[in-house]
Design a protein around this motif. Structure first.
Motif, mmCIF file in Angstrom:
data_model
loop_
_atom_site.group_PDB
_atom_site.id
_atom_site.type_symbol
_atom_site.label_atom_id
_atom_site.label_comp_id
_atom_site.label_asym_id
_atom_site.label_seq_id
_atom_site.Cartn_x
_atom_site.Cartn_y
_atom_site.Cartn_z
ATOM 1 N N GLU A 1 59.254 2.987 5.990
ATOM 2 C CA GLU A 1 59.734 2.103 4.931
ATOM 3 C C GLU A 1 60.036 2.935 3.701
ATOM 4 O O GLU A 1 59.153 3.599 3.145
ATOM 5 C CB GLU A 1 58.690 1.042 4.595
ATOM 6 N N ALA A 2 61.278 2.909 3.257
ATOM 7 C CA ALA A 2 61.696 3.629 2.061
ATOM 8 C C ALA A 2 61.793 2.633 0.910
ATOM 9 O O ALA A 2 62.569 1.681 0.975
ATOM 10 C CB ALA A 2 63.032 4.320 2.284
ATOM 11 N N ILE A 3 61.023 2.848 -0.145
ATOM 12 C CA ILE A 3 61.017 1.953 -1.294
ATOM 13 C C ILE A 3 62.133 2.380 -2.247
ATOM 14 O O ILE A 3 62.078 3.443 -2.874
ATOM 15 C CB ILE A 3 59.665 1.985 -2.029
ATOM 16 N N THR A 4 63.146 1.558 -2.351
ATOM 17 C CA THR A 4 64.290 1.863 -3.200
ATOM 18 C C THR A 4 64.713 0.576 -3.901
ATOM 19 O O THR A 4 63.932 -0.373 -3.990
ATOM 20 C CB THR A 4 65.429 2.493 -2.375
ATOM 21 N N TYR A 5 65.944 0.545 -4.412
ATOM 22 C CA TYR A 5 66.392 -0.654 -5.121
ATOM 23 C C TYR A 5 67.904 -0.767 -5.032
ATOM 24 O O TYR A 5 68.608 0.243 -5.108
ATOM 25 C CB TYR A 5 65.973 -0.597 -6.597
ATOM 26 N N ARG A 6 68.362 -1.994 -4.855
ATOM 27 C CA ARG A 6 69.800 -2.235 -4.811
ATOM 28 C C ARG A 6 70.301 -2.405 -6.247
ATOM 29 O O ARG A 6 70.148 -3.459 -6.858
ATOM 30 C CB ARG A 6 70.093 -3.487 -3.987
ATOM 31 N N MET A 7 70.901 -1.363 -6.781
ATOM 32 C CA MET A 7 71.281 -1.364 -8.188
ATOM 33 C C MET A 7 72.420 -2.338 -8.488
ATOM 34 O O MET A 7 72.514 -2.865 -9.593
ATOM 35 C CB MET A 7 71.694 0.043 -8.623
ATOM 36 N N GLN A 8 73.277 -2.566 -7.533
ATOM 37 C CA GLN A 8 74.427 -3.436 -7.753
ATOM 38 C C GLN A 8 74.292 -4.704 -6.908
ATOM 39 O O GLN A 8 73.312 -4.878 -6.189
ATOM 40 C CB GLN A 8 75.717 -2.666 -7.435
#
Length: 358
Positions: A252-259
């Motif tokens: 699981e890669a913790i990231t963020y959908r910026m758009q």
């Protein structure tokens, strides 16, 4: 493997801090400066591709574009950990991963322009067609890897999905089969916080997506999805372990959908600017650039050269997308079945007759 070995750590694996400083880890060595410099180059190209694609959507040249702006580290790492005989099974949001793996950007965008389901040759690049339905590619990935194992081939599959896909039954079926039959698949979940407008809190009550792995009897790992160094280390270990007969893993890669989810979505309807703002400071490009500069591995000239390369890629992509496509009516029938059915042959003949009569 003991049960506690299957569980992720309390915090995601990180090798480079948000401010670009080093964060040594006893289990995961930091990849070489040379590898991370090359990875940064791919990040720069990936970011420029995302920005160019968004511009093409606004100009009406692409039907849709699911941006991975801010998630480029996951995309690049997924491609770079693969060996020549390995396969990538991407989703609709993984165009940067597809291009990093070696596909010409124009061919990768034919799907999003609406010309083809897959504009590249999967066998040539060892990349399955980008999947739009949620989680279906996970079953395909497991079946492909299982077949390769039965043939005695040393092939590992990296299967990508988002957090929303983990709510699908296909996700469970894929992980369960992979675990029971010890299939060499590494599942990479890019947890970017939302399944379109649905937050993670409305998808699972588990402590994390990585914790779900223990229910299948496979290791679950959680990694900072904006840290390319950590991604290469954690994914690389999982791929190497699968090559050695260690079976599947869930990362699981913790990231963020910026758009927004796509150009058809308005993210301001379900999240605030205050939520998005902290993630601007976690930009994977800025983080790695700061670290490389501190190591003396990236000069201003190097950085300028990487951005110049990215601009050339964007220019070539823009020119190719803007060129008028020449439709071939026969293609409606040529790629449906290996052996055309009588109905298809009849329809093809009717179209040919109509074309000849014009």
């Amino acid at each position: 493997m003991h049960a506690h070995d299957l569980l992720p750590r309390d915090t995601p694996v990180r090798l480079i801090e948000q401010d670009g400083s080093s964060h040594p880890d006893e289990q995961y060595p930091t990849p070489s400066v040379e590898r991370l410099t090359d990875g940064y180059r791919h990040l720069v190209v990936g970011r420029r591709i995302n920005d160019q694609a968004n511009a093409l959507v606004r100009q009406g040249k692409l039907a849709v574009y699911p941006s991975s702006h801010g998630q480029e580290a996951c995309q690049v790492a997924a491609a770079l950990v693969l060996g020549a005989e390995d396969w990538l099974f991407p989703t609709y949001r993984d165009t940067v991963a597809v291009i990093t793996r070696g596909v010409d950007p124009f061919e990768a965008f034919l799907l999003l322009r609406g010309d083809w389901h897959s504009g590249y040759d999967p066998r040539e690049h060892r990349i399955a067609p980008q999947a739009t339905p949620l989680a279906t590619q996970l079953l395909h990935a497991v079946g492909f890897a299982h077949a390769a194992k039965l043939r005695g081939e040393d092939t590992v599959v990296v299967a990508l999905c988002g957090d929303g896909a983990t709510s699908e039954g296909d996700f469970h079926e894929a992980l369960n089969f992979a675990a029971v039959f010890h299939v060499p698949v590494v599942f990479l979940v890019q947890n970017n916080g939302y399944a379109i407008s649905v937050p993670l809190s409305r998808q699972t009550a588990a402590p994390s997506i990585a914790h779900k792995a223990i229910g299948y009897g496979i290791p679950g790992r959680q990694v900072d999805g904006n840290d390319l160094a950590a991604l290469l280390a954690v994914l690389g270990e999982a791929v190497e372990n699968a090559h050695g007969g260690g079976g599947p893993a869930l990362i699981e890669a913790i990231t963020y959908r910026m758009q927004s989810h796509t150009n058809a979505d308005d993210a301001t309807r379900y999240r605030s600017d205050e939520e998005v703002r902290p993630w601007l400071e976690r930009d994977p490009l800025v983080r790695l650039r700061t670290w490389l500069t501190a190591q003396g591995a990236l000069s201003e000239g190097d950085d300028a050269a990487f951005h110049a390369q990215a601009e050339r890629v964007a220019t070539d992509l823009r020119a190719a997308i803007n060129a008028d496509a020449v439709p071939h009516p026969d293609d409606l029938f040529a790629f449906v079945y290996a052996t055309p059915t009588p109905q298809l042959r009849e329809q093809s003949a009717m179209l040919a007759a109509e074309e000849a009569a014009r």
